[in-house]
Scaffold this active site. Sequence first.
Site, PDB file in Angstrom:
ATOM      1  N   SER A   8      -6.175 -18.082 -34.201  1.00 51.93           N
ATOM      2  CA  SER A   8      -7.482 -18.532 -34.673  1.00 51.93           C
ATOM      3  C   SER A   8      -8.059 -17.518 -35.637  1.00 51.93           C
ATOM      4  O   SER A   8      -7.788 -16.326 -35.535  1.00 51.93           O
ATOM      5  CB  SER A   8      -8.437 -18.721 -33.490  1.00 51.93           C
ATOM      6  OG  SER A   8      -9.737 -19.035 -33.954  1.00 51.93           O
ATOM      7  N   HIS A   9      -8.897 -17.992 -36.535  1.00 52.60           N
ATOM      8  CA  HIS A   9      -9.621 -17.101 -37.430  1.00 52.60           C
ATOM      9  C   HIS A   9     -10.681 -16.302 -36.682  1.00 52.60           C
ATOM     10  O   HIS A   9     -11.174 -15.305 -37.189  1.00 52.60           O
ATOM     11  CB  HIS A   9     -10.285 -17.902 -38.550  1.00 52.60           C
ATOM     12  CG  HIS A   9      -9.337 -18.292 -39.624  1.00 52.60           C
ATOM     13  ND1 HIS A   9      -8.389 -19.277 -39.457  1.00 52.60           N
ATOM     14  CD2 HIS A   9      -9.175 -17.820 -40.881  1.00 52.60           C
ATOM     15  CE1 HIS A   9      -7.692 -19.394 -40.566  1.00 52.60           C
ATOM     16  NE2 HIS A   9      -8.143 -18.524 -41.453  1.00 52.60           N
ATOM     17  N   SER A  10     -11.015 -16.735 -35.488  1.00 51.90           N
ATOM     18  CA  SER A  10     -12.068 -16.095 -34.700  1.00 51.90           C
ATOM     19  C   SER A  10     -11.520 -15.547 -33.387  1.00 51.90           C
ATOM     20  O   SER A  10     -10.932 -16.287 -32.589  1.00 51.90           O
ATOM     21  CB  SER A  10     -13.173 -17.112 -34.392  1.00 51.90           C
ATOM     22  OG  SER A  10     -14.062 -16.619 -33.424  1.00 51.90           O
ATOM     23  N   ASP A  63      -5.905 -22.918 -35.645  1.00 50.16           N
ATOM     24  CA  ASP A  63      -7.133 -23.628 -35.999  1.00 50.16           C
ATOM     25  C   ASP A  63      -7.088 -24.213 -37.409  1.00 50.16           C
ATOM     26  O   ASP A  63      -6.951 -25.410 -37.570  1.00 50.16           O
ATOM     27  CB  ASP A  63      -8.398 -22.807 -35.726  1.00 50.16           C
ATOM     28  CG  ASP A  63      -8.465 -21.458 -36.405  1.00 50.16           C
ATOM     29  OD1 ASP A  63      -7.636 -21.140 -37.274  1.00 50.16           O
ATOM     30  OD2 ASP A  63      -9.390 -20.697 -36.057  1.00 50.16           O
TER      31      ASP A  63
END
Length: 122
Positions: A8-10, A63
Amino acid sequence: MMDICIVSHSEKIAEGLKELLSQMAAGVNVRTAGGIDGEIGTSVDRIIEMFDSVEGEALCFYDIGSSQMNAEMAVEMNDYQNITIVHAPLVEGAFLASVEIKVGKSKEEIIASLKENFKEKA
């Protein structure tokens, strides 16, 4: 037992999803590679570290955009035969896969279930 890998980017999304899956499918190993140094982004190096830690097989969920590209690049660079990148919604797909891993379904059965439930090329 098969692992779940989350890209995920987060970091918060990755860790939050890991927490959800740990409670809903206790015992399924969930690995994460989220964010870069507390910021938004993905890192091929962190994904490779995550993939290197997988001892058996793993299904990898991602994501958006470059998380897919970086996961695929990591697989290609290292010829991971044990990592399957799954093209299904991150939360729903990882949740379904975790529950099905927990009840003992095979990788092929899980991928077929993901395709059926999400009408995607899992």
